[in-house]
Design a protein around this motif. Structure first.
Motif, PDB file in Angstrom:
ATOM      1  N   GLU A 160     -66.806  53.469 -38.031  1.00 19.19           N
ATOM      2  CA  GLU A 160     -66.834  54.820 -37.725  1.00 19.19           C
ATOM      3  C   GLU A 160     -66.070  54.819 -38.805  1.00 19.19           C
ATOM      4  O   GLU A 160     -65.286  55.862 -39.056  1.00 19.19           O
ATOM      5  CB  GLU A 160     -65.346  54.768 -36.808  1.00 19.19           C
ATOM      6  CG  GLU A 160     -64.451  53.834 -36.004  1.00 19.19           C
ATOM      7  CD  GLU A 160     -65.341  52.792 -35.546  1.00 19.19           C
ATOM      8  OE1 GLU A 160     -64.666  51.575 -35.325  1.00 19.19           O
ATOM      9  OE2 GLU A 160     -66.195  52.622 -35.193  1.00 19.19           O
ATOM     10  N   GLU A 161     -65.860  53.750 -39.761  1.00 15.38           N
ATOM     11  CA  GLU A 161     -64.848  53.608 -41.025  1.00 15.38           C
ATOM     12  C   GLU A 161     -65.551  53.506 -42.222  1.00 15.38           C
ATOM     13  O   GLU A 161     -64.804  52.896 -42.956  1.00 15.38           O
ATOM     14  CB  GLU A 161     -63.594  52.701 -40.678  1.00 15.38           C
ATOM     15  CG  GLU A 161     -62.466  53.177 -39.219  1.00 15.38           C
ATOM     16  CD  GLU A 161     -61.506  52.118 -39.313  1.00 15.38           C
ATOM     17  OE1 GLU A 161     -61.460  50.726 -39.855  1.00 15.38           O
ATOM     18  OE2 GLU A 161     -60.418  51.872 -38.927  1.00 15.38           O
ATOM     19  N   PHE A 162     -66.540  53.959 -41.997  1.00 14.83           N
ATOM     20  CA  PHE A 162     -67.620  53.346 -43.279  1.00 14.83           C
ATOM     21  C   PHE A 162     -67.702  52.183 -43.840  1.00 14.83           C
ATOM     22  O   PHE A 162     -67.930  51.938 -44.681  1.00 14.83           O
ATOM     23  CB  PHE A 162     -67.906  54.663 -44.720  1.00 14.83           C
ATOM     24  CG  PHE A 162     -67.697  56.430 -43.860  1.00 14.83           C
ATOM     25  CD1 PHE A 162     -68.948  56.569 -43.705  1.00 14.83           C
ATOM     26  CD2 PHE A 162     -66.248  56.371 -42.866  1.00 14.83           C
ATOM     27  CE1 PHE A 162     -68.599  57.808 -43.516  1.00 14.83           C
ATOM     28  CE2 PHE A 162     -66.608  58.305 -42.717  1.00 14.83           C
ATOM     29  CZ  PHE A 162     -67.718  57.977 -42.805  1.00 14.83           C
ATOM     30  N   CYS A 163     -67.485  51.355 -42.765  1.00 13.78           N
ATOM     31  CA  CYS A 163     -67.548  50.032 -42.563  1.00 13.78           C
ATOM     32  C   CYS A 163     -68.761  49.467 -42.105  1.00 13.78           C
ATOM     33  O   CYS A 163     -69.346  50.010 -41.757  1.00 13.78           O
ATOM     34  CB  CYS A 163     -66.395  48.873 -42.080  1.00 13.78           C
ATOM     35  SG  CYS A 163     -67.120  47.294 -42.905  1.00 13.78           S
ATOM     36  N   PRO A 164     -69.550  48.634 -43.926  1.00 16.62           N
ATOM     37  CA  PRO A 164     -71.034  47.926 -43.484  1.00 16.62           C
ATOM     38  C   PRO A 164     -71.117  46.890 -42.433  1.00 16.62           C
ATOM     39  O   PRO A 164     -70.425  46.065 -43.310  1.00 16.62           O
ATOM     40  CB  PRO A 164     -71.317  48.194 -45.210  1.00 16.62           C
ATOM     41  CG  PRO A 164     -70.503  47.803 -45.503  1.00 16.62           C
ATOM     42  CD  PRO A 164     -68.963  48.562 -45.795  1.00 16.62           C
ATOM     43  N   LYS A 165     -72.058  46.713 -42.035  1.00 16.72           N
ATOM     44  CA  LYS A 165     -72.079  45.455 -41.131  1.00 16.72           C
ATOM     45  C   LYS A 165     -73.627  44.916 -41.376  1.00 16.72           C
ATOM     46  O   LYS A 165     -74.548  45.686 -40.639  1.00 16.72           O
ATOM     47  CB  LYS A 165     -71.898  45.846 -39.756  1.00 16.72           C
ATOM     48  CG  LYS A 165     -70.663  45.878 -39.723  1.00 16.72           C
ATOM     49  CD  LYS A 165     -70.108  46.377 -38.296  1.00 16.72           C
ATOM     50  CE  LYS A 165     -68.214  46.674 -38.078  1.00 16.72           C
ATOM     51  NZ  LYS A 165     -67.546  45.333 -38.583  1.00 16.72           N
ATOM     52  N   ILE A 166     -74.093  43.887 -41.399  1.00 20.25           N
ATOM     53  CA  ILE A 166     -75.366  43.519 -41.347  1.00 20.25           C
ATOM     54  C   ILE A 166     -75.790  43.758 -40.198  1.00 20.25           C
ATOM     55  O   ILE A 166     -75.081  42.269 -38.858  1.00 20.25           O
ATOM     56  CB  ILE A 166     -75.076  42.055 -42.232  1.00 20.25           C
ATOM     57  CG1 ILE A 166     -74.627  42.452 -43.509  1.00 20.25           C
ATOM     58  CG2 ILE A 166     -77.054  41.666 -42.593  1.00 20.25           C
ATOM     59  CD1 ILE A 166     -75.247  41.259 -44.787  1.00 20.25           C
TER      60      ILE A 166
END
Length: 658
Positions: free
Chosen positions: A460-466
């Motif tokens: 939701e905070e535009f943090c990318p996660k692999i």
């Protein structure tokens, strides 16, 4: 085999008695929703730091030298007062700063006591002897070693007279010993026996909540866990769950010694001797079992999956309830369907739940890979796992829900008219940090082997996660070249060495190549079509060729479809272009490691040079196409990726190029 056992016993005895002096990596990670300040205190040998800051989602790896004996804890609610003195509400080491040198005053916090390479053995103990402030979990790098943890509700577990408040919030629980320092509650002098020193209400409550933590000198639990001296550890503060340790799986060792030095020495000798005997037996049994059951080593069963995967297990009926009978489909992939659901607890947290296709499960290798890899990886840029289901042919993986979907959708839906270059840059940096963690800081070195936009999720905070570790491979941190029986990955992102040994050995640099392709796709470099060739025929070419040409003519910005809006954006795009080109060098040794990639992205654009132009670009295309054409009749794990709208390959290489 029987004749060789005495020799094996002597060898094992020699190794364990003489000891193999080595270091261990302690990876400390913060999964709390607030900043913490870890403390590392040493009684014997020293580590590089005695205290530091960890923001929420951050992790730091510390090297513990041979023969190190010390503790790990964490402070909370720290700040500088009006005089500049650094103080903390819990765990304050009274040094006045972030570092904690010198003596250490016991305070009401959760402690983790370590002995590294103590007679060829590592051991750790979770201690609540003096209090509790934060839940924690310890996961050794060797799957057969015991993981443990302690996570409680302070409002329910801590006696009212021992609660420590900041405002209206309970931030810690004092032990009865720490509260009044009486001989009776601290089990000293005349009360130093089970008959005279009775467990307090604090001890009773925490012994029920955390039965394998040390809280009382005379309880019957086995709170010290041992493993070989080559073991690394991940220490997680505020984990989402803790391992379900059973007493039958624990080696019977004495509780952590407290006060007298003679008792400490005796317990150490006994502990080492007991662990030595157990280790020798384990070595011999393992050799015999391996000789008899080599063909069955890959079989998946209830027993070995629970031993390897330290996660909460759900029934398939629970899975159905979580997803409201699979009502909301989030996406479909080569290995299964992903549904949206909610955790069946008070939080009701949104989750993504992937149901594996029965045809893709085989002997369960992908299932185990994903569970083990993701359960060992804990980083702000790695998707968190909440649990799994393994019930006959029904297998599911439960992880956190990402409301902004995958990177490919983010690019196509949100960047169609005006690209947010700063957002894309931050995503590129986040993915690089996640890969750097997997390659260098995770408890086991993990090579993902399927980095692509579809496997990068946005929160939701535009943090990318692999995400999606089904093709991942675990290894030792010191290993460079990885042995591979077949290629794996997605066409368009696979490194050349994955399908041809002519380019070099398979390693973590294979992920670097895939990452470079993703970065170049993010800026649109892989999408340009209709290049005029020397023969005046419309045809696609190997895209780095025209990117290099444009860099030489300083026309890169003009070719990005007028999405650039200011000078700062131009710098971002050029930096991502150069980093992407460095990452997709044909030869693995020419590619930077992910640690260097992060530095390049976060550093100055002026410090970046244009990488050498690969001389064998078209050969790479040919080898790739040959590998792709053979996938129908081979065991290559190459997954075609075509654009749903055009039917064309969106990898940056085209059928017409060969």
């Amino acid at each position: 085999m029987t004749e060789r056992l005495p020799l094996i016993l002597l060898l094992a005895l020699h190794l364990f008695v003489s000891g193999v002096f080595s270091t261990s990596i302690l990876t400390i990670e913060n999964k709390c929703n607030k900043t913490i300040w870890p403390v590392i205190f040493s009684w014997r040998s020293q580590v590089s730091t005695s205290g530091f800051t960890l923001k929420s989602g951050e992790a730091r790896a510390i090297q513990a030298p041979s023969s190190w004996y010390g503790l790990v804890s964490a402070r909370t609610l720290c700040s500088n007062d009006s005089t500049g003195n650094f103080t903390c509400a819990t765990g304050d080491c009274e040094s006045g700063g972030i570092e904690c040198p010198g003596s250490y005053s016991w305070s009401p916090v959760t402690y983790l006591l370590f002995r590294i390479d103590d007679g060829g053995i590592n051991s750790y103990t979770i201690s609540l002897e003096y209090g509790y402030n934060l839940p924690l979990k310890v996961v050794p790098s060797i799957p057969t070693c015991i993981s443990s943890g302690c996570m409680v509700d302070l409002s329910k577990t801590c006696p009212n007279d021992l609660k420590k408040f900041v405002g209206r919030d309970i931030v810690a629980c004092n032990s009865a010993c720490r509260e009044d320092n009486s001989q009776e509650n601290c089990c000293t002098r005349y009360f130093n026996s089970k008959q005279t020193c009775k467990p307090t209400q604090y001890v009773q409550n925490f012994d029920r909540a955390c039965p394998f933590a040390y809280s009382y000198a005379f309880n019957d639990n086995n709170s010290t866990f041992t493993c070989t001296n080559s073991t690394d550890y991940v220490i997680t503060f505020c984990p989402s769950s803790i391992p379900n340790t059973t007493r039958s799986s624990m080696a019977p060792l004495p509780a952590e010694p407290k006060h007298d030095s003679q008792g400490m020495m005796l317990n150490t000798i006994l502990g080492v001797a007991a662990a030595l005997a157990v280790s020798i037996i384990i070595v011999v049994i393992a050799i015999v079992v391996r000789a008899k059951n080599a063909k069955r080593k890959n079989e998946l069963s209830d027993e070995n999956i629970d031993a390897v995967v330290m996660l909460k297990r759900y029934s398939f009926e629970q899975v159905k309830k979580m997803t409201n009978s699979f009502a909301h489909v989030l996406g479909k992939g080569g290995f299964g369907i992903v549904y949206k659901g909610k955790l069946p607890d008070k939080s009701g947290r949104d989750i993504a739940l992937k149901i594996l296709k029965e045809s893709s499960q085989g002997n369960g290798e992908e299932f185990i890979n994903e569970l083990v890899s993701m359960s060992r990886a804990s980083h702000v840029n790695i998707v968190s796992l909440f649990g799994f289901c393994y019930e006959g042919n029904n297998r599911a993986i439960i992880y956190e829900f990402m409301p902004n979907g995958s990177l490919d959708k983010f690019i196509s839906e949100n960047m169609s008219t005006k690209k947010d270059w700063k957002a894309l840059y931050n995503i590129a940096v986040g993915v690089a940090r996640g890969l750097e963690y997997l390659h260098n800081s995770c408890v086991s070195k993990i090579v993902h082997f399927d980095i692509k936009p579809q496997n990068i999720l946005i929160d939701e905070e535009f943090c990318p996660k692999i995400s999606d570790f089904g093709l991942a491979k675990l290894g030792k941190r010191k290993e460079s070249i990885i042995s591979m029986l077949d290629a794996r990955g997605t066409v368009g992102y696979i490194a050349p060495e994955m399908f041809s040994k002519n380019y070099g050995g398979v390693s973590h640099k294979s992920d670097v190549y895939s990452y470079g392709m993703v970065v170049l796709e993010m800026i649109g470099a892989t999408k340009r079509e209709g290049v005029e060739t020397s023969t005046s025929n419309k045809s696609s070419v190997y895209f780095p060729d025209w990117v290099y040409d444009d860099l030489e003519r300083k026309e890169t910005m003009r070719l990005l479809e007028d999405h650039i809006i200011d000078e700062e954006d131009e710098k971002i795009v050029k930096k991502m272009t150069l980093v992407g080109l460095w990452c997709i060098q044909n030869t693995p040794s020419d590619r930077p490691p992910m640690r260097k990639v992060v530095q390049m992205l976060e550093g100055s654009l002026d410090a970046l040079q244009v990488p050498p132009k690969a001389p064998l670009s078209l050969h790479v295309v040919t080898d790739w196409e040959n590998a792709e054409d053979s996938q129908q009749s081979s065991t290559l794990s190459l997954l075609e990726r075509k654009s749903s709208s055009t039917g064309q390959y969106t990898s940056g290489f085209s059928k017409e190029a060969v």
